[in-house]
Write an enzyme that holds these catalytic residues in place. Structure first.
Site, PDB file in Angstrom:
ATOM      1  N   ASN A  28       0.827  -1.197   0.000  1.00  0.00           N
ATOM      2  CA  ASN A  28       0.000   0.000   0.000  1.00  0.00           C
ATOM      3  C   ASN A  28       0.863   1.249   0.000  1.00  0.00           C
ATOM      4  O   ASN A  28       2.003   1.228   0.478  1.00  0.00           O
ATOM      5  CB  ASN A  28      -0.948  -0.002   1.204  1.00  0.00           C
ATOM      6  CG  ASN A  28      -0.247  -0.373   2.497  1.00  0.00           C
ATOM      7  OD1 ASN A  28       0.495   0.421   3.046  1.00  0.00           O
ATOM      8  ND2 ASN A  28      -0.471  -1.608   2.973  1.00  0.00           N
ATOM      9  N   SER A  44      -8.384  -1.747   1.806  1.00  0.00           N
ATOM     10  CA  SER A  44      -7.870  -3.065   2.174  1.00  0.00           C
ATOM     11  C   SER A  44      -8.346  -4.153   1.216  1.00  0.00           C
ATOM     12  O   SER A  44      -9.541  -4.273   0.923  1.00  0.00           O
ATOM     13  CB  SER A  44      -8.315  -3.408   3.595  1.00  0.00           C
ATOM     14  OG  SER A  44      -7.851  -4.687   3.975  1.00  0.00           O
ATOM     15  N   GLY A  45      -7.388  -4.959   0.741  1.00  0.00           N
ATOM     16  CA  GLY A  45      -7.707  -6.175   0.011  1.00  0.00           C
ATOM     17  C   GLY A  45      -8.287  -6.014  -1.375  1.00  0.00           C
ATOM     18  O   GLY A  45      -8.755  -6.987  -1.956  1.00  0.00           O
ATOM     19  N   ASP A  75      -2.837  -1.658   7.309  1.00  0.00           N
ATOM     20  CA  ASP A  75      -1.639  -0.998   7.835  1.00  0.00           C
ATOM     21  C   ASP A  75      -1.868   0.487   8.115  1.00  0.00           C
ATOM     22  O   ASP A  75      -0.917   1.211   8.419  1.00  0.00           O
ATOM     23  CB  ASP A  75      -0.480  -1.137   6.835  1.00  0.00           C
ATOM     24  CG  ASP A  75      -0.106  -2.584   6.590  1.00  0.00           C
ATOM     25  OD1 ASP A  75       0.290  -3.256   7.561  1.00  0.00           O
ATOM     26  OD2 ASP A  75      -0.210  -3.047   5.438  1.00  0.00           O
ATOM     27  N   HIS A  94       4.540   0.784   1.819  1.00  0.00           N
ATOM     28  CA  HIS A  94       4.800  -0.479   2.512  1.00  0.00           C
ATOM     29  C   HIS A  94       4.546  -1.616   1.526  1.00  0.00           C
ATOM     30  O   HIS A  94       3.483  -1.683   0.907  1.00  0.00           O
ATOM     31  CB  HIS A  94       3.877  -0.620   3.717  1.00  0.00           C
ATOM     32  CG  HIS A  94       3.910  -1.966   4.365  1.00  0.00           C
ATOM     33  ND1 HIS A  94       5.084  -2.569   4.767  1.00  0.00           N
ATOM     34  CD2 HIS A  94       2.910  -2.837   4.681  1.00  0.00           C
ATOM     35  CE1 HIS A  94       4.807  -3.746   5.307  1.00  0.00           C
ATOM     36  NE2 HIS A  94       3.490  -3.936   5.261  1.00  0.00           N
ATOM     37  N   HIS A  96       5.687  -6.005   0.502  1.00  0.00           N
ATOM     38  CA  HIS A  96       6.321  -7.251   0.919  1.00  0.00           C
ATOM     39  C   HIS A  96       7.180  -7.734  -0.246  1.00  0.00           C
ATOM     40  O   HIS A  96       7.145  -8.911  -0.613  1.00  0.00           O
ATOM     41  CB  HIS A  96       5.274  -8.292   1.326  1.00  0.00           C
ATOM     42  CG  HIS A  96       4.639  -7.995   2.643  1.00  0.00           C
ATOM     43  ND1 HIS A  96       4.878  -8.733   3.773  1.00  0.00           N
ATOM     44  CD2 HIS A  96       3.790  -7.010   3.019  1.00  0.00           C
ATOM     45  CE1 HIS A  96       4.193  -8.231   4.790  1.00  0.00           C
ATOM     46  NE2 HIS A  96       3.519  -7.175   4.347  1.00  0.00           N
ATOM     47  N   ASP A 119      24.792   5.772  -3.357  1.00  0.00           N
ATOM     48  CA  ASP A 119      24.144   6.862  -4.093  1.00  0.00           C
ATOM     49  C   ASP A 119      22.927   7.390  -3.342  1.00  0.00           C
ATOM     50  O   ASP A 119      22.470   8.505  -3.589  1.00  0.00           O
ATOM     51  CB  ASP A 119      23.697   6.385  -5.479  1.00  0.00           C
ATOM     52  CG  ASP A 119      24.834   6.319  -6.476  1.00  0.00           C
ATOM     53  OD1 ASP A 119      25.867   6.977  -6.261  1.00  0.00           O
ATOM     54  OD2 ASP A 119      24.682   5.582  -7.476  1.00  0.00           O
ATOM     55  N   HIS A 170       8.877  -9.020   9.353  1.00  0.00           N
ATOM     56  CA  HIS A 170       7.715  -8.435   8.699  1.00  0.00           C
ATOM     57  C   HIS A 170       8.090  -8.058   7.269  1.00  0.00           C
ATOM     58  O   HIS A 170       8.071  -8.918   6.389  1.00  0.00           O
ATOM     59  CB  HIS A 170       7.194  -7.249   9.512  1.00  0.00           C
ATOM     60  CG  HIS A 170       5.908  -6.685   9.007  1.00  0.00           C
ATOM     61  ND1 HIS A 170       5.254  -5.665   9.653  1.00  0.00           N
ATOM     62  CD2 HIS A 170       5.153  -6.965   7.919  1.00  0.00           C
ATOM     63  CE1 HIS A 170       4.146  -5.361   8.998  1.00  0.00           C
ATOM     64  NE2 HIS A 170       4.072  -6.131   7.937  1.00  0.00           N
ATOM     65  N   TYR A 228      25.513  15.440  -9.867  1.00  0.00           N
ATOM     66  CA  TYR A 228      24.769  14.409 -10.584  1.00  0.00           C
ATOM     67  C   TYR A 228      23.461  14.981 -11.100  1.00  0.00           C
ATOM     68  O   TYR A 228      22.748  15.672 -10.389  1.00  0.00           O
ATOM     69  CB  TYR A 228      24.495  13.217  -9.650  1.00  0.00           C
ATOM     70  CG  TYR A 228      23.657  12.127 -10.293  1.00  0.00           C
ATOM     71  CD1 TYR A 228      24.269  11.086 -10.987  1.00  0.00           C
ATOM     72  CD2 TYR A 228      22.272  12.143 -10.203  1.00  0.00           C
ATOM     73  CE1 TYR A 228      23.512  10.082 -11.586  1.00  0.00           C
ATOM     74  CE2 TYR A 228      21.505  11.148 -10.786  1.00  0.00           C
ATOM     75  CZ  TYR A 228      22.132  10.123 -11.485  1.00  0.00           C
ATOM     76  OH  TYR A 228      21.375   9.141 -12.073  1.00  0.00           O
TER      77      TYR A 228
END
Length: 230
Positions: A28, A44-45, A75, A94, A96, A119, A170, A228
């Site tokens: 998310n 959610s979901g 979350d 966030h 996984h 960097d 986690h 840069y």
């Protein structure tokens, strides 16, 4: 009233599958409006391909729903804690993602092995220890936010300089001044995690990047005399 951050949050969330940072609904992004003390976050979901800007849920910095017909990400309270305590961050991501999560599951900081890492950062990417049982049994998502805050405080880390970390057992969290910067930092974290994993496979005794190269690569992008880019 909140259409701008809903659009931005939607766009940021749609970057996650494009960048290979999520599988199914494993992630998310939230985007904040600090003037109104609210943020927009993915519901959610809900699969990414089914999302629209209007599906984004508006939540305040105490985790209370302000606007939206769907339940916000599980979350959400973690995001709320970070927004409430860390001034200046405009977006949180966030995921996984595979390699970063593997390091989190290994309960290890990601060593600074090369110039790609330098960097963006001058230190290892930290991994907070796994949460204590009493906190897990309590307000878990809220406690995850506190776990992140505590790790930064206890190790004298600066969230404005170090915009990413791992939560032990986690997964990774990243943040930035904007939602897109938090997504960028999440993608950098995943790539650096992958490179570090492969480095240790090739040479388990690989040394960390020497200080002179850390300083050179970080300062040429972020120092007072950075050169840069355009």
């Amino acid at each position: 009233m909140y259409s701008s951050i809903k659009e931005e949050a939607y766009h940021c969330n749609m970057q996650l599958p494009k960048l290979g940072l999520v599988l199914f609904t494993f992630g998310n992004v939230s985007v904040s409006d600090r003037d109104k003390s609210v943020f927009a976050i993915k519901p959610s979901g809900v699969p990414y391909e089914e999302l629209s800007p209007n599906d984004m849920v508006i939540v305040d910095f105490d985790g209370r729903i302000v606007e939206g017909n769907l339940r916000p990400s599980s979350d959400t309270k973690t995001h709320a804690v970070l927004y409430k305590h860390w001034d200046g961050i405009g977006g949180i991501t966030h995921t996984h993602s595979t390699y970063a999560t593997a390091w989190a599951q290994s309960q290890r900081d990601i060593p600074i092995f090369g110039t790609t890492h330098a960097d963006h950062l001058t230190t290892d990417i930290p991994c907070a220890p796994p949460m204590e049982d009493d906190r897990i049994a309590g307000n878990y998502e809220y406690e995850t936010g506190i776990q992140i805050l505590d790790h930064f405080k206890n190790h004298n880390l600066d969230y404005k300089e170090l915009e990413m970390m791992l939560v032990g057992n986690h997964a990774p969290f990243a943040w930035g001044k904007t939602g897109l910067k938090s997504v960028y930092n999440s993608a950098v974290l995943e790539q650096v995690a992958k490179m570090a994993f492969l480095t240790e496979q090739i040479n388990p005794s690989a040394p960390k990047l020497k200080d002179a190269l850390v300083k050179k690569h970080y300062e040429r992008k972020h120092g007072r005399n950075a050169y840069y880019g355009q």
